[in-house]
Design an enzyme around this catalytic site. Structure first.
Site, PDB file in Angstrom:
ATOM      1  N   ARG A  40      36.897  43.608  39.229  1.00  0.00           N
ATOM      2  CA  ARG A  40      36.858  44.988  38.790  1.00  0.00           C
ATOM      3  C   ARG A  40      37.981  45.838  39.346  1.00  0.00           C
ATOM      4  NH1 ARG A  40      32.502  43.661  37.872  1.00  0.00           N
ATOM      5  NH2 ARG A  40      32.695  42.689  39.874  1.00  0.00           N
ATOM      6  N   THR A  41      38.079  45.836  40.679  1.00  0.00           N
ATOM      7  CA  THR A  41      38.969  46.824  41.278  1.00  0.00           C
ATOM      8  C   THR A  41      40.412  46.572  40.844  1.00  0.00           C
ATOM      9  OG1 THR A  41      37.455  46.991  43.109  1.00  0.00           O
ATOM     10  CG2 THR A  41      39.636  47.907  43.450  1.00  0.00           C
ATOM     11  N   ARG A 101      44.244  45.465  48.889  1.00  0.00           N
ATOM     12  CA  ARG A 101      42.927  45.019  49.379  1.00  0.00           C
ATOM     13  C   ARG A 101      43.168  43.910  50.389  1.00  0.00           C
ATOM     14  NH1 ARG A 101      37.622  43.418  46.019  1.00  0.00           N
ATOM     15  NH2 ARG A 101      37.581  45.689  45.934  1.00  0.00           N
ATOM     16  N   HIS A 147      36.162  51.697  51.081  1.00  0.00           N
ATOM     17  CA  HIS A 147      36.570  51.368  49.719  1.00  0.00           C
ATOM     18  C   HIS A 147      36.590  52.690  48.947  1.00  0.00           C
ATOM     19  CE1 HIS A 147      37.124  49.474  45.989  1.00  0.00           C
ATOM     20  NE2 HIS A 147      36.182  48.551  46.017  1.00  0.00           N
ATOM     21  N   LYS A 156      52.818  32.339  54.426  1.00  0.00           N
ATOM     22  CA  LYS A 156      53.902  31.858  55.315  1.00  0.00           C
ATOM     23  C   LYS A 156      53.882  32.609  56.644  1.00  0.00           C
ATOM     24  CE  LYS A 156      57.047  31.210  51.401  1.00  0.00           C
ATOM     25  NZ  LYS A 156      58.264  31.797  50.801  1.00  0.00           N
TER      26      LYS A 156
HETATM   27  C1  NCD Z   1      32.758  45.948  46.009  1.00  0.00           C
HETATM   28  C2  NCD Z   1      33.715  45.543  47.113  1.00  0.00           C
HETATM   29  O1  NCD Z   1      34.695  44.860  46.881  1.00  0.00           O
HETATM   30  O2  NCD Z   1      33.460  45.972  48.235  1.00  0.00           O
HETATM   31  N1  NCD Z   1      33.195  45.539  44.743  1.00  0.00           N
HETATM   32  C3  NCD Z   1      33.982  46.372  44.029  1.00  0.00           C
HETATM   33  O3  NCD Z   1      35.071  46.690  44.412  1.00  0.00           O
HETATM   34  N2  NCD Z   1      33.480  46.884  42.909  1.00  0.00           N
HETATM   35  C4  NCD Z   1      31.370  45.551  46.256  1.00  0.00           C
HETATM   36  C5  NCD Z   1      31.087  44.119  46.540  1.00  0.00           C
HETATM   37  O4  NCD Z   1      31.979  43.264  46.518  1.00  0.00           O
HETATM   38  O5  NCD Z   1      29.915  43.843  46.789  1.00  0.00           O
END
Ligand code: NCD
Length: 303
Positions: free
Chosen positions: A51-52, A101, A129, A80
């Site tokens: 998703r993100t 991320r 997040h 590396k």
């Molecule tokens: C969340 C995350 O990555 O923290 N997912 C997301 O970005 N929608 C929630 C999760 O992974 O449970």
């Protein structure tokens, strides 16, 4: 130059402006389809995501910009031994804005320190997040018409769930919010969060069973147990199905109580709930694209 590292980096006034912009985008997407032409977004994902990352990419493409990046640490120079600091210096030469991320808490802040382009924290370990929180707040504002005066239940893995930590911080700034933390004792919300609620005088209670609070909630934020942050497989297996929100339990909830979930869902919401009009988790995904479009425009000073 501005970054988005925690959900508190924007004032509530700035968030209102951001959500208003997301609202305008929702009404007329085509009016924004060239705003970022010639601009590039880099997505640097050292942890799994569907998703993100795709939401960011979709947002940038909707704005007429382009995207580049990697979706797996093993395919980047991190394999590396390159540091985040060096990687972001390099990425700064390739792109105009970056979403990162990383499994380590604080990594986005390190990236921001060494970056010459705006950095967006797309999840740093079990810490924060913020863009999921922007998504959650926009969803709540759109469904309920306000961001104050709620009893909100957060259920599941409140210990490791970064979306939960970010949402609590963000909601704490609005008036008359009451939190109900629903988790097994092993997955309780961390002490630093409850301490900060105590200091601010924000009411919260901690319960173990969903049935003990469902009928009082205005919003229910479900989360999965964060398998990847467990040290021990046995504990994960024991706790992963602790909660299952099903049609029977939904009968206890108010008619206007919405269910949110950052997704991915594992088993904590039974598929039969998806057809309930109070299930808002797939609508939430769409709001995520609008709010990321608004965020990219804002950080690139194109709003
Ligand atoms: C969340 C995350 O990555 O923290 N997912 C997301 O970005 N929608 C929630 C999760 O992974 O449970």
């Amino acid at each position: 130059m501005r970054h988005l590292l925690t959900p508190l980096d924007f004032t509530t006034g700035e968030l209102d402006d951001l959500f208003d912009l997301a609202g305008s985008i929702e009404k007329d997407r085509s009016a924004f389809s060239h705003v970022c032409s010639g601009k590039k977004l880099a997505t640097c994902f050292y942890e799994p995501s569907t998703r993100t990352r795709l939401s960011f990419e979709s947002a940038m493409l909707n704005l007429g910009g382009s995207v580049l990046g990697f979706a797996d640490a093993q395919s980047s120079s991190a394999a590396k031994g390159e540091t985040v600091a060096d990687t972001i210096r390099v990425i700064s030469c390739f792109a105009d804005i970056c979403a990162i991320r990383h499994p380590k808490e604080g990594s986005a802040r390190v990236a921001a320190e060494f970056s010459s382009i705006p950095v967006i924290n797309a999840g740093d370990g079990g810490h924060h997040h913020p863009t999921q929180t922007l998504t959650d707040l926009l969803t709540i504002r759109s469904l309920k018409g306000r961001l104050n005066d709620f009893t909100i239940g957060l259920c599941g893995d409140l210990k490791f769930g970064r979306t939960v930590h970010s949402l609590i911080h963000a909601m704490s700034r609005y008036d008359n919010i009451r939190f109900v933390f629903i988790s097994p004792p092993e997955l309780k919300v961390p002490d630093y969060i409850t301490q900060s609620l105590n200091e601010k005088g924000i009411p919260y209670e901690e319960v173990i069973k969903l049935e003990d609070c469902l009928e009082r909630l205005d919003l229910l934020y479900m989360t999965r147990v964060q398998k990847e942050r467990f040290f021990n497989e046995e504990d994960y297996i024991r706790l992963r199905s602790f909660y299952i929100l099903d049609g029977e339990k939904m009968k206890m909830a108010k008619d206007d109580m919405f269910v949110l979930h950052p997704l991915p869902r594992v088993s904590e919401i039974a598929p039969e709930v998806d057809n309930d009009r109070r299930a808002a988790y797939f609508r939430q995904v769409q709001y995520g694209v609008y709010v990321r479009m608004a965020l990219i425009m804002t950080l690139l000073e194109l709003a």
